[in-house]
Design a protein around this motif. Structure first.
Motif, PDB file in Angstrom:
ATOM      1  N   PRO A 106       6.710   1.211  -8.786  1.00 11.04           N
ATOM      2  CA  PRO A 106       6.201   0.056  -9.530  1.00 11.04           C
ATOM      3  C   PRO A 106       6.808  -1.251  -9.037  1.00 11.04           C
ATOM      4  N   PHE A 107       6.193  -2.358  -9.424  1.00  9.12           N
ATOM      5  CA  PHE A 107       6.666  -3.660  -8.960  1.00  9.12           C
ATOM      6  C   PHE A 107       8.099  -3.925  -9.401  1.00  9.12           C
ATOM      7  N   ALA A 108       8.453  -3.468 -10.599  1.00 11.16           N
ATOM      8  CA  ALA A 108       9.811  -3.725 -11.101  1.00 11.16           C
ATOM      9  C   ALA A 108      10.860  -3.132 -10.167  1.00 11.16           C
ATOM     10  N   ALA A 109      10.588  -1.939  -9.620  1.00 11.44           N
ATOM     11  CA  ALA A 109      11.543  -1.314  -8.702  1.00 11.44           C
ATOM     12  C   ALA A 109      11.621  -2.093  -7.389  1.00 11.44           C
ATOM     13  N   ARG A 124       0.840  -1.205   0.000  1.00 10.37           N
ATOM     14  CA  ARG A 124       0.000   0.000   0.000  1.00 10.37           C
ATOM     15  C   ARG A 124       0.869   1.247   0.000  1.00 10.37           C
ATOM     16  N   LEU A 125       1.906   1.244   0.839  1.00  8.93           N
ATOM     17  CA  LEU A 125       2.799   2.397   0.915  1.00  8.93           C
ATOM     18  C   LEU A 125       3.537   2.602  -0.402  1.00  8.93           C
ATOM     19  N   LEU A 126       4.020   1.519  -1.005  1.00 10.96           N
ATOM     20  CA  LEU A 126       4.751   1.631  -2.263  1.00 10.96           C
ATOM     21  C   LEU A 126       3.861   2.175  -3.377  1.00 10.96           C
ATOM     22  N   GLU A 166      13.635  -5.273  -7.926  1.00 10.04           N
ATOM     23  CA  GLU A 166      15.080  -5.037  -7.958  1.00 10.04           C
ATOM     24  C   GLU A 166      15.633  -4.886  -6.546  1.00 10.04           C
ATOM     25  N   LEU A 167      14.903  -4.165  -5.680  1.00  5.50           N
ATOM     26  CA  LEU A 167      15.342  -4.022  -4.295  1.00  5.50           C
ATOM     27  C   LEU A 167      15.343  -5.366  -3.576  1.00  5.50           C
ATOM     28  N   ALA A 168      14.316  -6.181  -3.848  1.00  7.34           N
ATOM     29  CA  ALA A 168      14.240  -7.501  -3.212  1.00  7.34           C
ATOM     30  C   ALA A 168      15.411  -8.375  -3.660  1.00  7.34           C
ATOM     31  N   LYS A 169      15.749  -8.341  -4.944  1.00  6.14           N
ATOM     32  CA  LYS A 169      16.888  -9.112  -5.441  1.00  6.14           C
ATOM     33  C   LYS A 169      18.180  -8.661  -4.760  1.00  6.14           C
TER      34      LYS A 169
END
Length: 280
Positions: free
Chosen positions: A32-35, A24-26, A38-41
């Motif tokens: 976007p999910f792509a960003a 919700r915050l994002l 990338e952070l999760a990776k």
């Protein structure tokens, strides 16, 4: 269903719950999910390299690739990228908080009544500049003062002296600062839960909450006030104890490294039934 599968199902359910407010915050901030992916990776790679090494062996990119399921090419790229860490630095928050805490508990900056006194801004042995030098190193006093004035922790009196309004550093005007606290505080809570999952029988860390369901909304203002006052008093009690036992000049019999330690309290409330379901 075996124990391992039940654990994975429970973990998946827990991750879905904690991701919901994060997503919700994002979305609110147009990430976007792509960003996020990338952070999760990046975080997966850093955790694999720093937290899951084999004792006595240097972490390798190949092992990180196996643990994370990412390609070696991705792991090599992400391991070399330090931009997320730089963006997530909370050094400014730490320095401002140290100055406020020092002002609140250092007797050199207190009056005859034992309370924090108003300080001259930039000169004298008990000035704000001296406070900053003692608790924030080489940080310019003017920069620290501007920040504390901005967040409402310090006020400038008509006579030019500076007055402490609160011993807690809680940014009011900047979402950037508040998001930094989000990362630090939520990470601390998750780290405590993770520790208790691994060491609850031998070295548990305190992690509790009180919660009521079907609570009358009319009583919420009273509980908000009660919980804020008593939680603040408890935190100040802990702060005094930590200050009394934090003398780094005393030799450590066990020669152990210094530790970061603290206690967090937070308040929450939400409707029992989401508004959209009520309308349905």
């Amino acid at each position: 269903m075996d124990a391992e599968n039940r654990t994975h199902l429970a973990l998946n359910a827990a991750v879905l719950k904690l991701l919901r407010p994060l997503c919700r915050l994002l979305l609110r901030h147009h990430v976007p999910f792509a960003a996020f992916e990338e952070l999760a990776k990046h975080t997966y790679v850093q955790a694999a390299l720093e937290d899951f090494g084999i004792p006595g062996k240097k972490p390798t990119l190949s092992r990180a690739s196996i643990l994370t399921g990412l390609t070696r090419k991705d792991v090599t790229r992400l391991a070399a990228d330090t931009a997320p860490e730089r963006a997530a630095s909370d050094e400014g928050y730490n320095r401002a908080a140290r100055v406020l805490t020092g002002w609140a508990r250092d007797p050199d900056f207190h009056g005859a009544d034992g309370q924090p006194k108003a300080l001259a801004p930039l000169e004298g042995p008990d000035s704000f500049a001296a406070l900053v030098k003692r608790y924030s190193g080489d940080m310019p006093a003017r920069a620290v003062l501007d920040e504390l004035l901005r967040v409402g922790a310090v006020a400038e009196r008509d006579d030019g002296r500076l007055e402490l309004l609160t011993a807690g550093y809680v940014p009011r005007g900047s979402e950037v600062d508040k998001l930094g606290i989000l990362g630090t505080d939520v990470a601390d809570l998750i780290a405590t839960i993770d520790h208790n999952l691994q060491h609850a029988d031998t070295d548990p860390r305190f992690q509790r909450k009180v919660m009521y369901t079907e609570f009358p909304a009319a009583q919420l203002p009273a509980f908000r006030k009660l919980s804020a006052v008593q939680a603040q008093a408890l935190l100040e009690k802990f702060d005094r104890w930590l200050a009394e036992h934090a003398d780094s000049t005393k030799p450590d019999d066990n020669a152990q490294p210094p530790m970061r330690v603290g206690m967090g309290i937070y308040y929450f409330e939400e409707p029992m039934v989401p508004n959209s379901r009520k309308e349905d």
